[in-house]
Design a protein around this motif. Structure first.
Motif, mmCIF file in Angstrom:
data_model
loop_
_atom_site.group_PDB
_atom_site.id
_atom_site.type_symbol
_atom_site.label_atom_id
_atom_site.label_comp_id
_atom_site.label_asym_id
_atom_site.label_seq_id
_atom_site.Cartn_x
_atom_site.Cartn_y
_atom_site.Cartn_z
ATOM 1 N N GLN A 73 10.908 -8.957 -10.349
ATOM 2 C CA GLN A 73 9.998 -7.378 -10.782
ATOM 3 C C GLN A 73 8.911 -8.524 -9.641
ATOM 4 N N THR A 74 8.220 -6.771 -9.115
ATOM 5 C CA THR A 74 6.655 -7.111 -8.565
ATOM 6 C C THR A 74 5.925 -7.198 -10.078
ATOM 7 N N ALA A 75 4.421 -7.678 -9.967
ATOM 8 C CA ALA A 75 3.732 -7.399 -10.452
ATOM 9 C C ALA A 75 2.878 -6.566 -11.773
ATOM 10 N N LYS A 76 3.468 -5.072 -10.111
ATOM 11 C CA LYS A 76 2.944 -3.894 -10.478
ATOM 12 C C LYS A 76 4.593 -3.674 -11.765
ATOM 13 N N GLU A 77 5.833 -4.114 -11.765
ATOM 14 C CA GLU A 77 7.130 -3.404 -12.914
ATOM 15 C C GLU A 77 6.150 -4.204 -13.915
ATOM 16 N N ARG A 78 5.861 -5.509 -14.220
ATOM 17 C CA ARG A 78 5.842 -6.201 -15.107
ATOM 18 C C ARG A 78 4.296 -5.291 -15.505
ATOM 19 N N TYR A 79 3.448 -5.288 -14.949
ATOM 20 C CA TYR A 79 2.226 -4.119 -16.070
ATOM 21 C C TYR A 79 2.988 -3.137 -16.199
ATOM 22 N N GLU A 80 3.594 -2.104 -16.148
ATOM 23 C CA GLU A 80 4.058 -1.341 -16.163
ATOM 24 C C GLU A 80 4.483 -1.459 -17.680
ATOM 25 N N ILE A 81 6.000 -2.187 -17.309
ATOM 26 C CA ILE A 81 6.125 -2.495 -18.534
ATOM 27 C C ILE A 81 4.987 -2.943 -19.942
ATOM 28 N N LEU A 82 4.842 -3.966 -19.954
ATOM 29 C CA LEU A 82 3.806 -4.355 -21.068
ATOM 30 C C LEU A 82 2.950 -2.896 -21.053
ATOM 31 N N ALA A 83 2.732 -2.152 -20.346
ATOM 32 C CA ALA A 83 2.232 -1.072 -20.693
ATOM 33 C C ALA A 83 2.457 0.061 -21.439
ATOM 34 N N ALA A 84 3.607 0.054 -21.339
ATOM 35 C CA ALA A 84 4.410 1.209 -21.888
ATOM 36 C C ALA A 84 4.993 0.648 -23.015
ATOM 37 N N ASN A 85 5.140 -0.650 -23.152
ATOM 38 C CA ASN A 85 5.577 -0.953 -24.819
ATOM 39 C C ASN A 85 4.611 -1.920 -25.122
ATOM 40 N N HIS A 86 3.232 -1.740 -24.929
ATOM 41 C CA HIS A 86 1.995 -2.185 -25.934
ATOM 42 C C HIS A 86 0.443 -1.072 -25.287
ATOM 43 N N SER A 87 0.669 -0.287 -24.948
ATOM 44 C CA SER A 87 -0.413 0.480 -24.893
ATOM 45 C C SER A 87 -1.650 0.740 -25.540
ATOM 46 N N LYS A 88 -1.172 0.567 -27.073
ATOM 47 C CA LYS A 88 -2.813 1.256 -27.680
ATOM 48 C C LYS A 88 -3.653 -0.984 -27.874
ATOM 49 N N SER A 119 -3.704 -13.296 -15.676
ATOM 50 C CA SER A 119 -3.092 -14.747 -16.306
ATOM 51 C C SER A 119 -1.528 -15.037 -16.407
ATOM 52 N N PHE A 120 -1.011 -14.087 -17.436
ATOM 53 C CA PHE A 120 -0.647 -13.133 -18.135
ATOM 54 C C PHE A 120 0.634 -13.004 -17.565
ATOM 55 N N LEU A 121 -0.396 -12.475 -16.157
ATOM 56 C CA LEU A 121 1.555 -11.489 -15.057
ATOM 57 C C LEU A 121 1.024 -12.030 -14.158
ATOM 58 N N GLY A 122 0.714 -13.091 -13.961
ATOM 59 C CA GLY A 122 1.025 -13.631 -12.965
ATOM 60 C C GLY A 122 -0.118 -13.576 -11.164
ATOM 61 N N ILE A 123 -1.153 -13.269 -11.973
ATOM 62 C CA ILE A 123 -1.707 -12.123 -10.900
ATOM 63 C C ILE A 123 -3.393 -11.976 -11.052
ATOM 64 N N SER A 124 -3.933 -11.956 -9.555
ATOM 65 C CA SER A 124 -5.356 -12.227 -9.364
ATOM 66 C C SER A 124 -5.939 -11.099 -10.772
ATOM 67 N N PRO A 125 -7.217 -11.033 -10.658
ATOM 68 C CA PRO A 125 -7.520 -9.968 -11.822
ATOM 69 C C PRO A 125 -7.833 -9.097 -10.991
ATOM 70 N N ARG A 126 -8.533 -9.349 -9.473
ATOM 71 C CA ARG A 126 -8.634 -8.081 -8.431
ATOM 72 C C ARG A 126 -7.122 -7.263 -8.409
ATOM 73 N N HIS A 127 -5.906 -8.267 -8.504
ATOM 74 C CA HIS A 127 -5.101 -6.685 -8.527
ATOM 75 C C HIS A 127 -4.721 -6.443 -8.889
ATOM 76 N N LEU A 128 -4.995 -7.300 -10.345
ATOM 77 C CA LEU A 128 -4.419 -6.158 -11.570
ATOM 78 C C LEU A 128 -5.258 -5.000 -12.040
ATOM 79 N N SER A 129 -6.722 -5.231 -11.088
ATOM 80 C CA SER A 129 -7.341 -3.811 -11.433
ATOM 81 C C SER A 129 -7.307 -3.082 -10.449
#
Length: 185
Positions: free
Chosen positions: A142-157, A169-179
């Motif tokens: 999966q891409t970092a974007k896919e990992r983030y989207e899955i996490l956001a969908a399952n634990h949005s609150k 760090s959990f997603l394996g990407i830089s803070p800048r990329h996550l932003s």
């Protein structure tokens, strides 16, 4: 904890009643530790409310988030819990967190007394293995974007409670990329 275990439909009411009086509640303030590197883990916890982050630090002190556990999830420093050797991980509350604790000795007594508890332990261990394998595979497929989207969908609150540096760090990407992912750019 009884409600959580009841939802798994693996224990009879008689077996669930054995938990009465052997669990305890513990409250952690934000940034307080459940366990620190070097300690021996003797507790299994169910997160009643809040978020726990498990991480390792390398020789330079750089932290890598291994796991983020949310409400109604079981967690512990698994290797240390099983082997009774010092853990390499730290488990810290990311916000005020309420835990229901089951001591290792009490759990092993339940295992010794009941096939149902042994079966539950096996099933939970199998699920933990599958979760860890799925996490490893997610980094390969999966891409970092896919990992983030899955996490956001399952634990949005909960996403808002996880600092950017820990989440990246959990997603394996830089803070800048996550932003950039969060902003859709």
């Amino acid at each position: 904890m009884i409600q959580f275990l009841k939802s798994l439909q693996l224990l009879s009411d008689t077996e669930l009643q054995k938990l009465e009086g052997i669990t305890k509640t513990k409250f952690l303030k934000k940034k307080e530790y459940f366990i620190k590197e070097g300690a021996i883990c003797t507790e299994l916890v169910l997160i009643k409310s809040g978020i726990l982050r498990s991480y390792y630090s390398n020789i330079e002190g750089k932290e890598t988030t291994k796991c983020i556990a949310f409400e109604n999830e079981l967690t512990t420093a698994y290797s240390s819990f099983i082997t009774q050797e010092a853990t390499y991980e730290n488990i810290q509350a990311l916000c005020d967190t309420e835990l229901i604790i089951l001591e290792r000795d009490a759990l092993y007594s339940l295992y010794a007394d009941s096939f149902e508890w042994q079966n539950l332990g096996r099933r939970l261990t199998e699920q933990h293995y599958i979760d860890q394998e799925n996490r490893t595979i997610s980094f390969q497929k999966q891409t970092a974007k896919e990992r983030y989207e899955i996490l956001a969908a399952n634990h949005s609150k909960y996403i808002k409670f996880i600092p950017l540096k820990h989440l990246s760090s959990f997603l394996g990407i830089s803070p800048r990329h996550l932003s950039r992912l969060r902003n859709g750019t």
